[in-house]
Design a protein around this motif. Structure first.
Motif, mmCIF file in Angstrom:
data_model
loop_
_atom_site.group_PDB
_atom_site.id
_atom_site.type_symbol
_atom_site.label_atom_id
_atom_site.label_comp_id
_atom_site.label_asym_id
_atom_site.label_seq_id
_atom_site.Cartn_x
_atom_site.Cartn_y
_atom_site.Cartn_z
ATOM 1 N N TRP A 59 0.789 -1.008 -0.067
ATOM 2 C CA TRP A 59 -0.025 0.103 0.115
ATOM 3 C C TRP A 59 0.851 1.220 0.062
ATOM 4 O O TRP A 59 0.543 2.267 -0.864
ATOM 5 N N GLU A 60 1.895 1.256 0.666
ATOM 6 C CA GLU A 60 2.686 2.438 0.990
ATOM 7 C C GLU A 60 3.499 2.444 -0.282
ATOM 8 O O GLU A 60 3.838 3.776 -0.620
ATOM 9 N N HIS A 61 3.842 1.645 -0.941
ATOM 10 C CA HIS A 61 4.871 2.072 -2.159
ATOM 11 C C HIS A 61 3.810 1.919 -3.273
ATOM 12 O O HIS A 61 4.246 2.306 -4.658
ATOM 13 N N GLY A 62 2.384 2.114 -3.216
ATOM 14 C CA GLY A 62 1.704 2.236 -4.265
ATOM 15 C C GLY A 62 1.364 1.141 -5.143
ATOM 16 O O GLY A 62 0.853 1.236 -6.564
ATOM 17 N N GLU A 63 1.929 -0.122 -4.743
ATOM 18 C CA GLU A 63 1.649 -1.265 -5.737
ATOM 19 C C GLU A 63 0.425 -1.828 -5.804
ATOM 20 O O GLU A 63 -0.089 -2.574 -6.595
ATOM 21 N N VAL A 64 -0.452 -1.537 -4.662
ATOM 22 C CA VAL A 64 -1.532 -2.104 -4.597
ATOM 23 C C VAL A 64 -2.598 -1.030 -3.731
ATOM 24 O O VAL A 64 -1.848 -0.348 -2.871
ATOM 25 N N GLN A 65 -3.694 -1.063 -3.843
ATOM 26 C CA GLN A 65 -4.728 -0.277 -3.100
ATOM 27 C C GLN A 65 -5.418 -0.932 -2.157
ATOM 28 O O GLN A 65 -5.800 -2.065 -2.251
ATOM 29 N N PRO A 66 -5.861 -0.394 -0.944
ATOM 30 C CA PRO A 66 -6.611 -1.319 0.196
ATOM 31 C C PRO A 66 -8.171 -1.016 -0.265
ATOM 32 O O PRO A 66 -8.527 -0.250 -1.064
#
Length: 381
Positions: free
Chosen positions: A35-42
């Motif tokens: 989430w923090e790296h922007g690889e996937v969204q919650p």
């Protein structure tokens, strides 16, 4: 599964704001790094749970950059004479909660025809310390001889709080945020604060601090009320703050609890320092650091000798095991102020406030707790 678009940097900011490491949150949020790296969204549900875990309003997480979060009252806390710029969520939420309670109490008191309290703002910064301390003691009816005969610091603090409560001050003592025992307050971040108001003056004391330290914090914050000024304070008795208002409040608090004339009369200059510190702390029901400061003020311990003794005492106190705190500090009445609790219970029983509002203000959800509180406060249910 619907996911929501949030900036990874905002998630990192929220986590760091709460003082949490990524590793400490990973067991509950296994994909936090992604989430923090922007690889996937919650998902929205995951984001709501995350916001709750890090004590941040969920709306903040949809911002593009972190918001400014200044402490909403004058902040006089310092470390090595440098102001602290960032407050934790625990501190901010505690101030906000007390402001909400103060606003409710002010409105309720005004509806009942309450008049402004004459002591709020009755002193000016720079006023004579001895006369100022004496006037506050007189208004409170604080009898230092009677206080010295009380068996413990807890008894002395309870009596001190009751006198402030009787005068019209809302005194709230808690070591946690609201009633959440999983959010302890850190005395190293703050020891107390004052919210000045002519009808609803409020003092909050960090209940995680020692009882002796809480005595000084209460005296210090009362001095702020007599100035008519809100403040967030360190209230460290043995140090001389750089801000004029904090120096004055410290001096008044020390004189209020340990009048220099009385101290000088009972201070044994020939006694062993360790024994004398403990004896005088018991005599005045203050911390040994306050006693050290009064020794300095009296001229019996100055210069390098004072600072060596001060640093040695701080180190000794840090090594002592913490006490249980006593049941008094675990009661709801102490956490929210007995004066405030009585007002909320009475308003609810008279039909002017809903039970839902009462539960929100008092920090619980059960009717049985409300009944027990009303009985303990002597308010008929």
């Amino acid at each position: 599964m619907t996911r929501v678009a949030v900036e990874g940097t905002m998630l990192s900011w929220a986590r760091e704001r709460a003082g949490r490491t990524r590793e400490s949150l990973t067991p509950k949020f296994s994909r936090l790094a992604e989430w923090e790296h922007g690889e996937v969204q919650p998902t929205l549900k995951q984001l709501e749970a995350f916001a709750k875990a890090v004590h941040v309003p969920i709306g903040y997480l949809f911002l593009r950059e972190p918001p400014e979060e200044p402490v909403p009252i004058p902040d006089f806390r310092t470390v090595a004479d440098q102001p602290l710029r960032r407050a934790t969520p625990d501190l901010l939420d505690t101030v906000y909660l007390c402001q909400q309670r103060q606003e409710w109490y002010r409105d309720d008191a005004r509806q009942a025809g309450a008049e402004p309290l004459p002591f709020v703002g009755s002193l000016a910064l720079g006023a004579d310390v001895i006369r100022s301390a004496a006037s506050i003691r007189a208004a409170l009816g604080l009898d230092l001889e009677a206080q010295s005969r009380l068996p413990t610091w807890t008894n002395a603090l309870r009596a001190f709080i009751e006198k402030a409560d009787a005068l019209g001050v809302l005194v709230m003592v808690s070591g946690v945020v609201g009633s959440n025992n999983r959010r302890p307050l850190d005395p190293e971040e703050f020891r107390g604060f004052a919210l000045a108001d002519p009808v609803a003056p409020l003092v909050f004391i960090n209940g995680a601090d020692t009882k002796a330290a809480q005595m000084f914090t209460l005296a210090h914050e009362l001095a702020h009320l007599w100035l008519g000024e809100s403040a967030l304070s360190d209230a460290r008795a043995a140090e001389a703050p750089t801000q004029a208002v904090e120096r004055w409040c410290n001096k008044v608090a020390a004189e209020m609890l340990v009048p220099l004339s009385v101290f000088s009369a009972v201070h044994d200059l020939e006694a062993d320092l360790r024994g004398e510190l403990d004896r005088l702390a018991r005599r005045f029901k203050v911390s040994t650091l306050v006693v050290l400061r009064r020794m300095h003020d009296a001229g019996s311990l100055t210069g390098d000798a004072y600072w060596r003794a001060f640093n040695d005492e701080v180190e000794r106190l840090q090594e002592l095991p913490g006490g249980s705190g006593g049941n008094f500090y675990l009661t709801l009445g102490a956490r929210v102020s007995k004066r405030f609790a009585r007002a909320v219970v009475s308003s609810t029983l008279e039909g002017r406030s809903s039970f839902t509002e009462a539960f929100r203000l008092l920090g619980f959800k059960k009717m049985n707790t409300f009944k027990e509180l009303s009985n303990g406060l002597g308010v008929a249910f």
